[in-house]
Design an enzyme around this catalytic site. Sequence first.
Site, PDB file in Angstrom:
ATOM      1  CG  ASP A 300      -3.833   1.957   1.529  1.00  0.00           C
ATOM      2  OD1 ASP A 300      -2.816   1.306   1.762  1.00  0.00           O
ATOM      3  OD2 ASP A 300      -4.982   1.537   1.735  1.00  0.00           O
ATOM      4  CG  ASP A 531      -8.110  -0.910  -0.175  1.00  0.00           C
ATOM      5  OD1 ASP A 531      -7.449  -1.841   0.337  1.00  0.00           O
ATOM      6  OD2 ASP A 531      -7.856  -0.435  -1.299  1.00  0.00           O
ATOM      7  CG  ASP A 535      -6.050  -3.751   3.878  1.00  0.00           C
ATOM      8  OD1 ASP A 535      -4.945  -4.302   3.768  1.00  0.00           O
ATOM      9  OD2 ASP A 535      -6.521  -2.986   3.020  1.00  0.00           O
TER      10      ASP A 535
END
Length: 777
Positions: A300, A531, A535
């Site tokens: 990310d 997170d 996901d």
Amino acid sequence: MDRQVKGTTSIGLTSAEARRRLDEFGPNSVAGEAPPNWWIFLSKFWGPVPWMLDAAVVLQLVLGAYVEAAVVGSLLLFNATLGFVQEGRAGATLAALKKRLAPTALVRRDGKWVRLSASELVPGDLIRLPLGVLVPADATIVSGSVVADQAMLTGESVPVDSGPGSQVYAGSLIRRGQANAEVTATGSKTYSGRAAELVRIAHAASTEQAAILAATRNLAVMNGTVAVLILVYAYATALPPADLIRLALTALLATIPVALPATFTLSAAFSAQVVAEHGVLLTRLSAAHEAAAMDVLCADKTGTLTRNALDITEVHAMPGFDRDRILALAALASSEADHDPIDLAIRSAAAHSTVPDVVGRFVRFVPFDPTTKSSEAVIFGHDGNELRIVKGAFQAIARVAKVPSDARRLVDDLAGRGNRVLAIAIGPPTSLRLAGLIALSDPPRDDSAKLIAELRDMSVRTIMITGDSPVTAVAIARQVGIVGAVCPAELLSDDLSTDEFGVFARVAPEDKYQLVKALQSHRHVVGMCGDGVNDAPALWQAQIGIAVSSATDVAKAAASLVLTEPGLSGIVFAIREGRMAFQRLLSYTFNMLVKKIEIVLFLAIGLVITGHAVMTPVLMVLLVVTNDFLSMSLTTDRASAAPSPSAWHMRNITAAAFVLGLCKLGFSTAVMIFAKFNLGFGPGELQTLAFVTLVFGNQAVLYALRERRRLWCSKPSNWVLAASVVDIAIGSTVILSGVLTQALPWKVLVAILMTTGGFAVLLDQVKLRVTSVWKVE
């Protein structure tokens, strides 16, 4: 007054009242009925290996061999005790992990929103239910509305719309919306009968352990076949029944890798403790081992590669608006309670506005919706008309509002400098217009470029995943050293060739699953950072799911690694530690296979050469202790992380072990032949010699195979050296004292030690060639 969910006037419970109710109702959890320790200990005597040892004890007692039966019984007790102690330590580690990953809840206490452990909730508490949270207790919606997924509780596949007065149940997943709710039941009183236990520690065997167990099963078939042939030969040569039984027990003991499961558990527990000290928690013990094979990391951008500390760098107001009004409008469409970094930055900047009452009277707030990629607020303007304020990505706002023709150019310019750009629109519900743009900067972490370079040196390719625009994504990617083209989310598919891309922009959480599948279809071992609740499918699909430090409870439950600190440092350390653990397990497995291949063949050759069994059951039990259990010390050995991802190639490992096993067999057989035909050793002396030759020869194998380079290239750990001292002491005691077998002169002991040293040097030379040919590294 709380603007996030209107109509709520309660300040919640006071801390004193909450403590009283906690004493009355108990914690919001359901204590599992763990079996008592004595039952766990007794269970260690149940299973194939204990049954085999039990049979050995019974048969020895029938034969009147009480000393041998006592030794075998001691081994059985030792094995059970080792398993009990090790499982207890692993259980304590996982219990501590579960406590650290326990679900939390946003609770109104003493008039303030605070985050507490879900176990501290009591009936009457006022809790916040934002998007993506698991409902921590049964509750009634007080204000606001949510879409709750209760499939795991009721079996209903369609999420349920819940508004004021509706009931939501512990374990439900908030798919959309936001609400305040009053807790009605906790713990065992909830609808599901238990609290939502988010962390499920997986006990499934890791991939490498499954491969090794498969190899040992094949080895057991081969050794079992040889053992049957030994018994057939012994029966044909009229071996006495008692000796035949002892031979059968000896051959049976020789084929079982008794310490293999405990070795993997010990190695995994050791790695879990090491990585935990560096901010990485494992939700299953084998996760560190699996990280060794990772060759692609999907990271990310926000919070992992960047600081996750957003600052507003520029505000561009459209004609008719100014900076203060744009910030005030954006603040109204921002959440107060969810601690979103973007909303926090906007609200902080708006708090410094010098122009009072620039917007009008607030009516309600609509939380961020991932389907529209926007949040909004409704106000009454100074003229009394209702106005909508919408905040979101420029593309999302452009679909619902009128924007100037040059706005796109301005957005690209801001994004090209690494900014995240939000658009603010306002107007009547059906006639919105762009009010302004807010540029926020989240600069790369100071260590990101260095850590990505380290990953590149470890042959792990880092891919950036972000919901930002391609222009913004590329700007950050180049700053941290990520190369490759940009892939828009609309190109994602299972057959997408991913190797050319380094950045995936405009990726929604649900797109991550598709990306993982695409990478895996090209034979990559994928580490996926995540997170949010959406996901979770990608974290489950990835070989190594990684929940970042800001992850939701659902993401943590789905991941195999949980980072407690931001950035990549924990991931880099976990990969490095995983590769070192892999090298230790490879050394143990290699040792085990070489020794198991040799031992049964040696029993067969010894029977043919001498006409009698060259090992007794009790000597074989001692050999198992010195061979299997003391070899477990390799899990603490010094090891170097391989420069490339580690993978188990069991065919190559077994083939190399077979060649080296034959070398070891040649050494042991040569000693046996020399002693019988040149020194005239009798049956008892040959049995003692066979035992000591195997024990000392196993030491040569251990030190030759623990290093892929020359055996003297690294110093063994203190535990390995201590195990060797114990091993040699056992062999020396047997040969000199005559305990359990016939004694031999000290000169024979010295000669075998010297001969074994020479064999270790020769085996080391053969190892270099064999491991090079079969690529065992």
